[in-house]
Structures are given as structure tokens and as C-alpha cells.
Design a protein around this motif. Structure first.
Motif, mmCIF file in Angstrom:
data_model
loop_
_atom_site.group_PDB
_atom_site.id
_atom_site.type_symbol
_atom_site.label_atom_id
_atom_site.label_comp_id
_atom_site.label_asym_id
_atom_site.label_seq_id
_atom_site.Cartn_x
_atom_site.Cartn_y
_atom_site.Cartn_z
ATOM 1 N N ASN A 90 3.751 3.113 0.399
ATOM 2 C CA ASN A 90 3.101 3.054 -0.907
ATOM 3 C C ASN A 90 2.074 4.180 -0.989
ATOM 4 O O ASN A 90 1.083 4.178 -0.253
ATOM 5 C CB ASN A 90 2.419 1.697 -1.091
ATOM 6 N N LYS A 91 2.276 5.133 -1.858
ATOM 7 C CA LYS A 91 1.399 6.295 -1.949
ATOM 8 C C LYS A 91 -0.009 5.933 -2.392
ATOM 9 O O LYS A 91 -0.955 6.710 -2.221
ATOM 10 C CB LYS A 91 1.990 7.329 -2.919
ATOM 11 N N ASN A 92 -0.179 4.746 -2.999
ATOM 12 C CA ASN A 92 -1.495 4.316 -3.457
ATOM 13 C C ASN A 92 -2.272 3.560 -2.384
ATOM 14 O O ASN A 92 -3.371 3.073 -2.639
ATOM 15 C CB ASN A 92 -1.354 3.422 -4.699
ATOM 16 N N ASN A 93 -1.705 3.455 -1.198
ATOM 17 C CA ASN A 93 -2.387 2.784 -0.096
ATOM 18 C C ASN A 93 -3.708 3.487 0.211
ATOM 19 O O ASN A 93 -3.801 4.704 0.173
ATOM 20 C CB ASN A 93 -1.487 2.785 1.143
ATOM 21 N N GLY A 94 -4.736 2.712 0.515
ATOM 22 C CA GLY A 94 -6.048 3.290 0.797
ATOM 23 C C GLY A 94 -6.052 4.223 1.990
ATOM 24 O O GLY A 94 -6.897 5.118 2.083
ATOM 25 N N GLN A 117 -8.057 9.979 4.646
ATOM 26 C CA GLN A 117 -8.546 9.330 3.438
ATOM 27 C C GLN A 117 -9.137 10.390 2.521
ATOM 28 O O GLN A 117 -9.918 11.231 2.966
ATOM 29 C CB GLN A 117 -9.617 8.277 3.752
ATOM 30 N N PRO A 150 -3.278 6.556 3.559
ATOM 31 C CA PRO A 150 -1.894 7.021 3.437
ATOM 32 C C PRO A 150 -1.265 7.480 4.748
ATOM 33 O O PRO A 150 -0.043 7.456 4.881
ATOM 34 C CB PRO A 150 -2.005 8.189 2.456
#
Length: 210
Positions: A146-150, A172, A152
Motif C-alpha cells: 500500500n503506497k499510502n502506508n506510513g 519516511q 513505505p
């Protein structure tokens, strides 16, 4: 300075529990990589607790060192500037510069950045895993599906003999934070380790924010 300490503590706690969280997540990768993480999770996540020394380096936040003790959702961390105790409900934060201890009961949102177990839901989308051998360590590479993961992307270096963590690199906000871990010890810690005792700092002003 308080925010600086808390961000550093967050990164250290995340690192020490990362392998436990990833093995519980829907990660994809070779079975051998998962076995490495399984073995490491047994070392890091033991019920009795663990302790370690750490040094954090970040282009944005500079460098600091300290010690940390963890047990379940409890932790105690100290740096030259400050100390934090968290017993699973109450948090005590001591700042050397002001000689103050702030007492609080972190909200759910605040615990997301402080409590290692609240990170679990962040990783439900899973990571793609692979590893290589680098000298005496396994280098485990994790990339979020998931590219929106805090977080990556992450590297964890694990000692091949002891299966204890030695270093992590966390990406991050487009930059990397490097955490070096030394003197990692799996040992039984009393619950009193995670509670502030006023007799240890009798001159400190205690501010109850609960």
C-alpha cells in the motif's frame, strides 16, 4: 525537545517490535524470509521483556543515543535529554532541561505513535519481503504494498547466529532514519521498570495532565 524525544522513542519502539508485527501481517515473500522473521520475533517479542542500547541518526533530526526497555505494551526509554515511562496506561515524561515530569494518559491517537502494538493495523495491507546475506547478518528488505502506508520501505539487519536485531533503516517522508541497536538482551523485567518513582527525582516538579 519533548517532540524530538518522542519521535525518537517512536522509531526505536517500532524497530524493536517491527519483526513481530510483520510476521502477523499479510506479508508476501519467500518462506525463508518469513522463517528469519519468525525466529527474530521469538527473540524480540518474548513475554518477559528485553532491553537494548540505541543510536538514531536522521538528516532531519540529527543524532542521539540512549537505552530502552520493552515488555508487551510497556516501555521505558532514556536519552541524555529526557526519560519516558509507559506502563500500558499512564505515561510519565521527564525533561532534564526543565526538571519537570508530565503525567498523562495518552489518547488512542497518541498511543498510535508511542505504543508498539497499535502499529499492527498499519501493516494489514502487507509488505513484500526478501532477504540477502550481508556478512554476519541477514538483510531483510520490506516494501509496502500500500503506497499510502506510513512506512513505505524498511531494511532490518538480523544477526545470523543470535537472531537479534542489529540495525534498521526506515524510510519516511522521502528521507531515511538509521537506528543502530547494540547490547540487545532478552531478559525478564519487573513491571516497576515502566513506572516513574518520585523518590528517584525528589526535586522534579510533577505536573499531572490527566
Amino acid at each position: 525537545m519533548k517532540r524530538y524525544l518522542f519521535l525518537n522513542v517512536q522509531r526505536v519502539i517500532l524497530f524493536l517490535f517491527a519483526v513481530t508485527l510483520y510476521t502477523n501481517a499479510n506479508s508476501q515473500g519467500s518462506s525463508q524470509t518469513r522463517k528469519i522473521l519468525d525466529r527474530t520475533a521469538q527473540v524480540v517479542g518474548r513475554a518477559g521483556g528485553a532491553s537494548a542500547n540505541f543510536t538514531i541518526s536522521s538528516a532531519k533530526m540529527g543524532k542521539t543515543s540512549g537505552t530502552i526497555a520493552i515488555k508487551g505494551n510497556k516501555f521505558h526509554a532514556r536519552t541524555p535529554q529526557a526519560m519516558v515511562w509507559f506502563d500500558g496506561k499512564t505515561q510519565w515524561s521527564y525533561m532534564k532541561s526543565t526538571n519537570e515530569v508530565n503525567i498523562s494518559n495518552p489518547s488512542r491517537s497518541q498511543q498510535i505513535s508511542m505504543n508498539p502494538y497499535t502499529f499492527i493495523n498499519m501493516y494489514k495491507a502487507g509488505y513484500r519481503l526478501n532477504h540477502q546475506v550481508r556478512g554476519n547478518n541477514y538483510e531483510v528488505h520490506m516494501v509496502a504494498q500500500n503506497k499510502n502506508n506510513g512506512i513505505p520501505e524498511m531494511y532490518i539487519y538480523i544477526n545470523k547466529r543470535t537472531y537479534s536485531p542489529s540495525q534498521v533503516k526506515i524510510k519516511q517522508g522521502g528521507s531515511w532514519t538509521v537506528i543502530n541497536i547494540s547490547n540487545f538482551k532478552a531478559k525478564n523485567l519487573p513491571n516497576s521498570t515502566f513506572v516513574f518513582r518520585s523518590k528517584d527525582m525528589p526535586s522534579a516538579e510533577v505536573i499531572d495532565l490527566r
